[in-house]
Design a protein around this motif. Structure first.
Motif, PDB file in Angstrom:
ATOM      1  N   ARG A 153       0.834  -1.203   0.000  1.00 47.32           N
ATOM      2  CA  ARG A 153       0.000   0.000   0.000  1.00 47.32           C
ATOM      3  C   ARG A 153       0.871   1.256   0.000  1.00 47.32           C
ATOM      4  NH1 ARG A 153      -4.872   0.074   4.116  1.00 47.32           N
ATOM      5  NH2 ARG A 153      -5.069   2.039   2.981  1.00 47.32           N
ATOM      6  N   SER A 154       1.953   1.226   0.759  1.00 44.34           N
ATOM      7  CA  SER A 154       2.851   2.375   0.811  1.00 44.34           C
ATOM      8  C   SER A 154       3.482   2.622  -0.557  1.00 44.34           C
ATOM      9  CB  SER A 154       3.933   2.137   1.864  1.00 44.34           C
ATOM     10  OG  SER A 154       4.854   3.188   1.874  1.00 44.34           O
ATOM     11  N   GLU A 155       3.847   1.544  -1.256  1.00 43.76           N
ATOM     12  CA  GLU A 155       4.457   1.679  -2.588  1.00 43.76           C
ATOM     13  C   GLU A 155       3.458   2.267  -3.583  1.00 43.76           C
ATOM     14  OE1 GLU A 155       7.462   1.314  -3.344  1.00 43.76           O
ATOM     15  OE2 GLU A 155       7.409   1.375  -5.542  1.00 43.76           O
ATOM     16  N   ARG A 156       2.213   1.832  -3.487  1.00 43.85           N
ATOM     17  CA  ARG A 156       1.191   2.379  -4.380  1.00 43.85           C
ATOM     18  C   ARG A 156       0.988   3.865  -4.122  1.00 43.85           C
ATOM     19  NH1 ARG A 156      -3.271  -2.467  -3.744  1.00 43.85           N
ATOM     20  NH2 ARG A 156      -2.178  -4.008  -5.025  1.00 43.85           N
ATOM     21  N   TYR A 157       1.032   4.238  -2.866  1.00 52.29           N
ATOM     22  CA  TYR A 157       0.882   5.654  -2.528  1.00 52.29           C
ATOM     23  C   TYR A 157       2.073   6.453  -3.045  1.00 52.29           C
ATOM     24  CZ  TYR A 157       0.518   9.855   0.312  1.00 52.29           C
ATOM     25  OH  TYR A 157       0.455  11.153   0.730  1.00 52.29           O
ATOM     26  N   ARG A 158       3.270   5.898  -2.902  1.00 54.61           N
ATOM     27  CA  ARG A 158       4.481   6.607  -3.297  1.00 54.61           C
ATOM     28  C   ARG A 158       4.539   6.851  -4.796  1.00 54.61           C
ATOM     29  NH1 ARG A 158       9.596   5.450  -4.871  1.00 54.61           N
ATOM     30  NH2 ARG A 158       9.164   3.224  -4.987  1.00 54.61           N
ATOM     31  N   THR A 159       3.975   5.942  -5.566  1.00 59.76           N
ATOM     32  CA  THR A 159       4.035   6.071  -7.028  1.00 59.76           C
ATOM     33  C   THR A 159       2.669   6.381  -7.619  1.00 59.76           C
ATOM     34  OG1 THR A 159       3.719   3.688  -7.320  1.00 59.76           O
ATOM     35  CG2 THR A 159       5.987   4.489  -7.154  1.00 59.76           C
ATOM     36  N   ALA A 160       1.756   6.913  -6.818  1.00 58.70           N
ATOM     37  CA  ALA A 160       0.403   7.201  -7.303  1.00 58.70           C
ATOM     38  C   ALA A 160       0.462   8.138  -8.503  1.00 58.70           C
ATOM     39  CB  ALA A 160      -0.421   7.829  -6.190  1.00 58.70           C
ATOM     40  N   GLY A 161      -0.289   7.785  -9.521  1.00 60.42           N
ATOM     41  CA  GLY A 161      -0.307   8.585 -10.735  1.00 60.42           C
ATOM     42  C   GLY A 161       0.721   8.147 -11.758  1.00 60.42           C
ATOM     43  N   PHE A 162       1.724   7.379 -11.325  1.00 58.26           N
ATOM     44  CA  PHE A 162       2.761   6.868 -12.227  1.00 58.26           C
ATOM     45  C   PHE A 162       2.502   5.379 -12.476  1.00 58.26           C
ATOM     46  CE2 PHE A 162       4.449  10.708 -10.665  1.00 58.26           C
ATOM     47  CZ  PHE A 162       5.414  11.159 -11.547  1.00 58.26           C
ATOM     48  N   THR A 163       2.784   4.947 -13.677  1.00 54.41           N
ATOM     49  CA  THR A 163       2.523   3.557 -14.054  1.00 54.41           C
ATOM     50  C   THR A 163       3.806   2.924 -14.559  1.00 54.41           C
ATOM     51  OG1 THR A 163       0.283   4.175 -14.726  1.00 54.41           O
ATOM     52  CG2 THR A 163       1.106   2.033 -15.460  1.00 54.41           C
ATOM     53  N   TYR A 164       4.154   1.785 -13.954  1.00 45.17           N
ATOM     54  CA  TYR A 164       5.346   1.070 -14.398  1.00 45.17           C
ATOM     55  C   TYR A 164       4.998   0.132 -15.535  1.00 45.17           C
ATOM     56  CZ  TYR A 164       9.443  -1.938 -14.404  1.00 45.17           C
ATOM     57  OH  TYR A 164      10.555  -2.634 -14.787  1.00 45.17           O
ATOM     58  N   GLN A 165       5.782   0.161 -16.610  1.00 45.40           N
ATOM     59  CA  GLN A 165       5.580  -0.707 -17.756  1.00 45.40           C
ATOM     60  C   GLN A 165       6.750  -1.676 -17.836  1.00 45.40           C
ATOM     61  OE1 GLN A 165       4.901   1.638 -21.287  1.00 45.40           O
ATOM     62  NE2 GLN A 165       3.058   2.592 -20.444  1.00 45.40           N
ATOM     63  N   PRO A 166       6.560  -2.875 -17.288  1.00 47.61           N
ATOM     64  CA  PRO A 166       7.684  -3.817 -17.223  1.00 47.61           C
ATOM     65  C   PRO A 166       8.190  -4.252 -18.589  1.00 47.61           C
ATOM     66  CG  PRO A 166       5.604  -4.888 -16.614  1.00 47.61           C
ATOM     67  CD  PRO A 166       5.316  -3.415 -16.710  1.00 47.61           C
ATOM     68  N   GLU A 167       7.315  -4.250 -19.599  1.00 45.53           N
ATOM     69  CA  GLU A 167       7.774  -4.693 -20.924  1.00 45.53           C
ATOM     70  C   GLU A 167       8.794  -3.734 -21.516  1.00 45.53           C
ATOM     71  OE1 GLU A 167       3.883  -2.446 -21.496  1.00 45.53           O
ATOM     72  OE2 GLU A 167       4.796  -3.818 -20.064  1.00 45.53           O
ATOM     73  N   HIS A 168       8.735  -2.474 -21.106  1.00 40.86           N
ATOM     74  CA  HIS A 168       9.704  -1.480 -21.587  1.00 40.86           C
ATOM     75  C   HIS A 168      10.643  -1.007 -20.485  1.00 40.86           C
ATOM     76  CE1 HIS A 168       7.413  -1.346 -25.270  1.00 40.86           C
ATOM     77  NE2 HIS A 168       6.324  -0.964 -24.631  1.00 40.86           N
ATOM     78  N   ASP A 169      10.412  -1.459 -19.268  1.00 46.77           N
ATOM     79  CA  ASP A 169      11.207  -1.061 -18.102  1.00 46.77           C
ATOM     80  C   ASP A 169      11.268   0.457 -17.988  1.00 46.77           C
ATOM     81  OD1 ASP A 169      12.720  -1.261 -15.813  1.00 46.77           O
ATOM     82  OD2 ASP A 169      14.629  -1.432 -16.883  1.00 46.77           O
ATOM     83  N   LEU A 170      10.117   1.065 -17.854  1.00 48.57           N
ATOM     84  CA  LEU A 170      10.044   2.511 -17.665  1.00 48.57           C
ATOM     85  C   LEU A 170       8.757   2.841 -16.909  1.00 48.57           C
ATOM     86  CD1 LEU A 170       7.725   3.706 -19.814  1.00 48.57           C
ATOM     87  CD2 LEU A 170       9.551   3.273 -21.442  1.00 48.57           C
ATOM     88  N   TRP A 171       8.729   4.047 -16.370  1.00 49.29           N
ATOM     89  CA  TRP A 171       7.523   4.556 -15.714  1.00 49.29           C
ATOM     90  C   TRP A 171       6.919   5.627 -16.611  1.00 49.29           C
ATOM     91  CZ3 TRP A 171       5.585   3.074 -10.897  1.00 49.29           C
ATOM     92  CH2 TRP A 171       6.385   2.217 -10.163  1.00 49.29           C
ATOM     93  N   MET A 172       5.594   5.702 -16.617  1.00 48.04           N
ATOM     94  CA  MET A 172       4.892   6.769 -17.315  1.00 48.04           C
ATOM     95  C   MET A 172       4.291   7.695 -16.270  1.00 48.04           C
ATOM     96  SD  MET A 172       5.325   6.309 -20.534  1.00 48.04           S
ATOM     97  CE  MET A 172       4.118   7.460 -21.189  1.00 48.04           C
ATOM     98  N   CYS A 173       4.563   8.986 -16.409  1.00 49.45           N
ATOM     99  CA  CYS A 173       4.025   9.951 -15.456  1.00 49.45           C
ATOM    100  C   CYS A 173       2.588  10.270 -15.838  1.00 49.45           C
ATOM    101  CB  CYS A 173       4.894  11.201 -15.423  1.00 49.45           C
ATOM    102  SG  CYS A 173       4.504  12.426 -16.690  1.00 49.45           S
ATOM    103  N   PRO A 174       1.845  10.982 -14.966  1.00 44.96           N
ATOM    104  CA  PRO A 174       0.439  11.299 -15.277  1.00 44.96           C
ATOM    105  C   PRO A 174       0.277  12.162 -16.525  1.00 44.96           C
ATOM    106  CG  PRO A 174       0.864  11.578 -12.940  1.00 44.96           C
ATOM    107  CD  PRO A 174       2.199  11.369 -13.587  1.00 44.96           C
ATOM    108  N   ARG A 175       1.365  12.785 -16.977  1.00 49.61           N
ATOM    109  CA  ARG A 175       1.294  13.585 -18.206  1.00 49.61           C
ATOM    110  C   ARG A 175       1.756  12.786 -19.413  1.00 49.61           C
ATOM    111  NH1 ARG A 175      -1.338  18.353 -17.116  1.00 49.61           N
ATOM    112  NH2 ARG A 175      -0.241  19.289 -18.872  1.00 49.61           N
TER     113      ARG A 175
END
Length: 206
Positions: free
Chosen positions: A32-54
């Motif tokens: 739950r803490s990890e979800r809160y810390r990265t809220a709005g950001f999405t990790y894409q394991p197939e590309h090994d990157l995070w996408m921000c809310p923008r």
């Protein structure tokens, strides 16, 4: 069968159950803490990157071997021109998100809970070994040895994870999507609030 053998086995089993329950609860809290810390950001394991809310990517920037983290960072030119930049990060080098290399425990709280679980399991092993030293007839051994092996397996596994997990985690900045708050619904992400959390250590960019 001496009552002492059954009592020691039962008590050791109770210690293991408490340790396992603590592990489960701590993992749930960490998730739950990890979800809160990265809220709005999405990790894409197939590309090994995070996408921000923008919809801007945060690429792998550096592997922090000391803290066992992979650091992902957005492009500074994009972050510095973002209209919600001041609510997202104070850094002029781009928003950064970290991802632990190892599974849980990977936080100071996780290390504490894992330490408690290891202590409880070690007590169970010591209790079983002490009882085995006193009661070692075949029937008693048939009960105590499997219980000791099971407790020893958990102790070895959890203690190995605890030794591998580093301490002194860097400070992180989290973004919480305000549209997720009650009464703040909306069709798109428009506002964010930065929340600093001290998890030990300092952020080199601050």
């Amino acid at each position: 069968m001496p009552p002492m053998v059954l009592l020691a086995t039962g008590y050791a089993g109770l210690l293991l159950v408490v340790a396992a329950a603590l592990e489960r609860l701590a993992r749930h809290t960490a998730t739950r803490s990890e979800r809160y810390r990265t809220a709005g950001f999405t990790y894409q394991p197939e590309h090994d990157l995070w996408m921000c809310p923008r919809d801007e990517p945060l690429w792998p920037h550096r592997v922090d071997r000391e803290h066992r983290l992979v650091r992902y960072r957005a492009r500074p030119s994009v972050c510095n021109a973002c209209p919600v930049k001041t609510d997202c990060t104070p850094s002029h080098h781009g928003r950064e998100i970290t991802r632990p290399i190892d599974p849980w425990p990977h936080s100071e709280a996780g290390r504490f809970h894992r330490g408690v679980s290891v202590t409880l399991t070690a007590l169970a092993v010591v209790l079983l070994l002490a009882t085995l030293g006193i009661h070692h007839r075949p029937a008693e051994t048939a009960v105590l040895v499997p219980a000791t092996v099971a407790a020893g397996w958990f102790l070895r596994r959890w203690a190995a994870d605890l030794r591998r997990t580093p301490s002194g985690f860097p400070q992180t900045i989290t973004v919480r999507d305000r549209t997720a708050e009650p009464g703040r619904g909306g069709p798109s992400v428009s506002r964010y609030r930065s929340v600093r959390r001290a998890a030990g250590g300092t952020d080199p960019e601050e």
